[in-house]
Design a protein around this motif. Structure first.
Motif, PDB file in Angstrom:
ATOM      1  N   UNK A 141       7.855  11.370  -8.600  1.00 43.10           N
ATOM      2  CA  UNK A 141       7.242  10.570  -9.654  1.00 43.10           C
ATOM      3  C   UNK A 141       8.189   9.558 -10.262  1.00 43.10           C
ATOM      4  N   UNK A 142       9.129   9.083  -9.463  1.00 45.24           N
ATOM      5  CA  UNK A 142      10.113   8.117  -9.961  1.00 45.24           C
ATOM      6  C   UNK A 142       9.676   6.714  -9.588  1.00 45.24           C
ATOM      7  N   UNK A 143      10.040   5.767 -10.422  1.00 45.16           N
ATOM      8  CA  UNK A 143       9.832   4.370 -10.060  1.00 45.16           C
ATOM      9  C   UNK A 143      11.119   3.882  -9.410  1.00 45.16           C
ATOM     10  N   UNK A 144      11.066   3.554  -8.124  1.00 47.59           N
ATOM     11  CA  UNK A 144      12.288   3.081  -7.479  1.00 47.59           C
ATOM     12  C   UNK A 144      12.666   1.709  -8.021  1.00 47.59           C
ATOM     13  N   UNK A 145      13.933   1.509  -8.218  1.00 44.13           N
ATOM     14  CA  UNK A 145      14.417   0.226  -8.709  1.00 44.13           C
ATOM     15  C   UNK A 145      15.279  -0.401  -7.615  1.00 44.13           C
ATOM     16  N   UNK A 205       3.660  -5.128   2.221  1.00 46.17           N
ATOM     17  CA  UNK A 205       3.796  -5.053   0.762  1.00 46.17           C
ATOM     18  C   UNK A 205       2.881  -3.988   0.203  1.00 46.17           C
ATOM     19  N   UNK A 206       1.696  -3.888   0.816  1.00 46.01           N
ATOM     20  CA  UNK A 206       0.763  -2.884   0.329  1.00 46.01           C
ATOM     21  C   UNK A 206       1.265  -1.478   0.640  1.00 46.01           C
ATOM     22  N   UNK A 207       1.939  -1.327   1.757  1.00 43.86           N
ATOM     23  CA  UNK A 207       2.368   0.020   2.153  1.00 43.86           C
ATOM     24  C   UNK A 207       3.552   0.502   1.339  1.00 43.86           C
ATOM     25  N   UNK A 208       4.490  -0.399   1.101  1.00 50.51           N
ATOM     26  CA  UNK A 208       5.697   0.075   0.451  1.00 50.51           C
ATOM     27  C   UNK A 208       6.119  -0.884  -0.633  1.00 50.51           C
ATOM     28  N   UNK A 209       6.309  -0.368  -1.827  1.00 52.09           N
ATOM     29  CA  UNK A 209       6.734  -1.243  -2.915  1.00 52.09           C
ATOM     30  C   UNK A 209       8.094  -1.874  -2.653  1.00 52.09           C
ATOM     31  N   UNK A 215      -2.259   2.435  -1.419  1.00 56.45           N
ATOM     32  CA  UNK A 215      -1.078   2.070  -2.201  1.00 56.45           C
ATOM     33  C   UNK A 215      -0.676   3.202  -3.124  1.00 56.45           C
ATOM     34  N   UNK A 216      -1.669   3.707  -3.863  1.00 60.80           N
ATOM     35  CA  UNK A 216      -1.366   4.754  -4.843  1.00 60.80           C
ATOM     36  C   UNK A 216      -0.843   5.998  -4.150  1.00 60.80           C
ATOM     37  N   UNK A 217      -1.479   6.329  -3.034  1.00 60.55           N
ATOM     38  CA  UNK A 217      -1.095   7.549  -2.334  1.00 60.55           C
ATOM     39  C   UNK A 217       0.338   7.420  -1.827  1.00 60.55           C
ATOM     40  N   UNK A 218       0.647   6.258  -1.284  1.00 58.11           N
ATOM     41  CA  UNK A 218       2.000   6.097  -0.754  1.00 58.11           C
ATOM     42  C   UNK A 218       3.028   6.068  -1.880  1.00 58.11           C
ATOM     43  N   UNK A 219       2.617   5.517  -3.033  1.00 59.81           N
ATOM     44  CA  UNK A 219       3.530   5.524  -4.174  1.00 59.81           C
ATOM     45  C   UNK A 219       3.792   6.943  -4.639  1.00 59.81           C
TER      46      UNK A 219
END
Lengths: 341, 471
Positions: free
Chosen positions: A243-247, B134-138, B206-210
């Motif tokens: 649940x971390x936001x990667x930076x 971009x959609x797959x990985x932030x 997106x959400x799931x991969x996040x």
């Protein structure tokens, strides 16, 4: 009480020594003597505590007098700063302890180490075997100490062929109560990553670490072993599960900032966020015959959900309300049953 | 040397020289030889040396001349060439009777138009892939708010429905279905629902991969990632390079095998095309794990991408482990020497590493399958390798071509040549006794055998190929 095994555990005031001593005492016909320079905060029932430092020259006497058979060395401080005090404790501790063991003719020693000693490098094989050279960073706090300890251990093995020295190199240890570099990394508000890099990580649960230590104490396994779940996990996936936001940071900037003495960014060298440093688990499977019970996903999920609930309801309710944890526990017990069958 | 690829007239002269190796002339060779050594060609020295008309010296001058002074130099050539004594593999003079890329391109305006069109389409496809990634990985987009992501997703869907490559867009298809040009309201409504659904689905992805809920194998291969990139390579394979794949039946249905291929074309597209060809045309749809050089893991995004599409860093341990897991593995033993080959050296195989791939094959008893890729050599015209620039930015080689680096990233657009990938008969390794990998004699023999087979396959293909662009 001739059939009683006598085990010496060092660092019993610390997290690992304390838990391991408690685990060992769950078995029958075992007497556990714990030593540490400080008095442990949590009392372990049945533990025979002696307040002493491993660097004490009289340790040989203690080993002889108490007729100790097995030494489990867990006094190690994972400090990122390479200070003289920590070096003295970590490295000189091991060297003096091994010297005492050689003199007292102790036949069985277990040391805890880390997979990080191999170093994260672009030309590494994806899965490193135990005989791979230890190329970890030579200047970085705890990793340097581990490498030095491994060197002492290797020397000890060469000079005392009759003794069994087991070195367990664990993956990144994560657990709800552990304070390890990886948990520090995952507990920070924002986890720094290097833009465009997503290495695989091997994450092992603290319970599995304890089980492996007890397993090594109970058997005879000479040599070094990588210990971690077979499956690695990408860094980004780990952060997602935690649940971390990667930076993401541009990697030249990050390296630059660290080399100029700027913020440390992560509790481990940046190379470990850039290149993979994974162990080959064949030796663990076939010679050590140990299997970690937790999958890396379960381990990280447990940490994350504990943190989440703790934030809302406080520490007490954390365990009671943790759905993920129970679900994973059910799954884990199912797997264990299937393995036994 | 650098002037080698000059002229057909010279070619004849040089070929005569090949037959008459004693005819030599005082070379202005020192400078030229230095230029060659600097360009990293020490292991892959050209198999013969053709001297251009008298007096031209200096690498830059030659490079400049090559691009412009083609016609003027014609016919002036003297029999000045000097063959290299180090000739080892079967050299086929016919190779060089083939038309030159530039000549062929300049002669046919329709080809130029087509090539430009394909280039534009390629840029578009690359943009689409980047959007999908971009959609797959932030990692590919730093701040990612979900509603915005959803809008993006819907927008892209409409875009691809309207445009779609090659007129296969949704709207085009709908219009074909309907009589006349009428589209009624219900159809539009239905389309909107469909688009909304896919948009929401993608936002969910997106959400799931996040949340980290996706699977990779132990090497880091990520199927969702592959699905996002494959359309680009599909386009390259079928439309851009129109790859013809032969001999796919030589790859076993299952079990380990080691593909050994030539390497060319500055960027490792040959590996990608080989992988896609086998995946799509092999009866068992086998997935190839190609091994890449140790320089790539140091590059941001590239390392990530390679790992996620199932490629593995090249070293003996990794290759052995993959083969023991019964994977199909592809190696490019020429390495940088092959990929960074100068245009004049095209289709001359460089040294096949140190034969490490043969050792691995012997140890794991995997058959060696030679592969020849023809067409990739002409995708970039590397005239010179700048050692200084390469050192400066830490690249193993830095090609200078008529378009790169002058046009920036656009200079990276490859030429739409026609490709052939030929897969040869497997060379079994299980008849050798155990421990043969330590028999250096056998290893070097097998290495040479594989190399010669690949060279022969290339020569065969070149003999029948009439045009670089049309096949």
């Amino acid at each position: 009480m001739a059939d009683e095994r006598i085990i010496l555990v060092t660092g019993v005031a610390g997290f690992w020594g304390n838990r391991a001593a408690a685990r060992l005492l769950e078995q029958e016909n075992v007497r556990v003597i714990g030593i540490d320079s400080q008095v442990p905060e949590t009392n372990v029932v049945g533990l025979d505590f002696i307040q002493a430092d491993v660097r004490n020259p009289l340790l040989v006497e203690l080993l002889r007098e108490e007729a100790i058979e097995t030494v489990l060395h867990l006094q190690f401080r994972e400090s990122t700063a390479p200070t003289e005090n920590v070096f003295e404790q970590n490295v000189m501790g091991v060297s003096k302890l091994l010297g005492a063991c050689a003199q007292a003719e102790i036949k069985h020693i277990v040391l805890k180490s880390s997979l990080m000693v191999y170093g994260a490098r672009p030309d590494n094989p994806m899965f490193l075997r135990e005989d791979h050279p230890l190329n970890g960073p030579k200047k970085y706090g705890y990793i340097r100490d581990w490498i030095e300890c491994e060197k002492y251990a290797q020397e000890f093995r060469e000079q005392n062929p009759g003794a069994t020295l087991t070195g367990l190199r664990f993956g990144h240890v994560v657990g709800p109560q552990v304070d390890s570099p990886m948990t520090r990394f995952l507990r920070e508000e924002e986890a720094v990553t290097l833009l465009g890099f997503d290495p695989m990580l091997q994450i092992i649960h603290s319970e599995d670490v304890l089980s492996a230590l007890v397993h090594a104490v109970n058997g005879e396994y000479p040599g070094a072993y990588n210990v971690a779940p077979e499956k690695g996990m990408p860094l980004w996936k780990t952060l997602g599960l935690a649940g971390k936001i990667p930076l993401p940071v541009l990697h030249p900037l990050a390296y630059w900032s660290v080399s100029l003495g700027g913020p440390r960014l992560a509790p481990m060298p940046l190379d470990y966020l850039r290149y993979p440093c994974l162990g080959d688990m064949q030796k663990m499977r076939e010679e050590l015959q140990f299997t970690p019970q937790y999958t890396p996903e379960e381990t990280v999920r447990e940490l994350a959900s504990q943190q989440r609930i703790r934030k809302l309801f406080g520490k007490k309710n954390a365990q009671a309300l943790d759905e993920d944890r129970l679900r994973d526990t059910i799954q884990r017990r199912k797997r264990a049953r299937a393995r036994r069958a | 040397m650098a002037s080698q690829d000059k002229l057909d007239g010279e070619l004849e002269a040089s070929m005569q020289d090949m037959e008459n190796p004693l005819s030599s002339n005082p070379p202005d060779g020192d400078q030229g030889a230095q230029a060659l050594d600097r360009s990293g060609g020490n292991g892959s020295a050209p198999k013969k040396k053709r001297r251009a008309s008298s007096g031209s010296s200096g690498a830059q001058k030659r490079v400049a001349k090559k691009t412009t002074g083609k016609k003027s130099a014609r016919g002036k050539s003297t029999r000045a060439a000097r063959p290299r004594a180090r000739e080892r593999i079967a050299f086929d003079p016919e190779l060089f009777e083939l038309p030159d890329v530039q000549e062929e391109l300049l002669a046919d305006p329709s080809l130029q138009r087509r090539s430009r069109q394909l280039g534009q389409e390629l840029v578009h496809q690359v943009e689409l892939v980047i959007k999908r990634l971009m959609r797959l990985s932030p990692a590919y987009k730093t701040q990612l708010a979900v509603p915005a992501g959803m809008h993006d997703a819907i927008g892209d869907n409409i875009e691809s429905a309207l445009e779609g490559s090659g007129g296969t867009g949704l709207v085009a298809r709908f219009q074909k279905l309907l009589p006349g040009e009428m589209i009624d309201l219900d159809t539009l409504r239905g389309m909107w629902t469909m688009l909304k659904f896919t948009g929401e689905y993608q936002a969910d992805v997106v959400k799931r991969r996040l949340r980290g809920e996706y699977e990779t194998d132990e090497w880091g291969m990520d199927q969702e990632f592959i699905d996002a990139v494959i359309p680009l390579f599909d386009f390259l394979y079928h439309k851009y390079w129109r790859v013809t794949l032969n001999g796919v039946e030589n790859i076993p249905e299952d079990g380990r095998a080691l593909l050994v291929s030539n390497h060319s074309g500055q960027l490792p597209f040959d590996g990608a095309m080989l992988l896609l060809g086998i995946l799509q045309q092999h009866a068992a749809a086998r997935f190839t794990r190609a091994l890449y050089a140790s320089w790539f893991p140091t590059l941001p995004f590239v390392s990530d991408l390679l790992v996620k599409v199932g490629q593995v860093m090249a070293n003996d341990e990794n290759a052995l482990r993959l083969l023991e897991q019964e994977h199909l593995v592809a190696v490019f033993p020429e390495g940088y020497k092959g990929a960074g080959k100068l245009y004049k050296d095209r289709y001359h195989l460089a040294r096949f590493g140190r034969g490490g791939f043969v050792k691995v094959a012997l140890k794991s008893r995997a058959p060696l399958i030679p592969v020849a890729v023809v067409g990739a050599e002409e995708t970039y015209i590397s005239l010179h390798k700048s050692a200084t620039l390469a050192k400066l930015i830490g690249f193993p080689y830095f090609p200078i071509s008529p378009t790169f680096p002058w046009l920036g990233p656009l200079g990276l657009i490859p030429l739409p040549t026609k490709w052939y990938i030929d897969i040869g008969e497997p060379i079994p390794t299980d008849q050798y006794p155990e421990g043969s990998e330590n028999n250096l004699m056998l290893v070097s023999q097998l290495t040479d055998r594989v190399r010669d087979t690949v060279q022969e396959m290339i020569n065969d293909r070149l003999r029948t190929r009439k045009s670089i662009f049309k096949g």
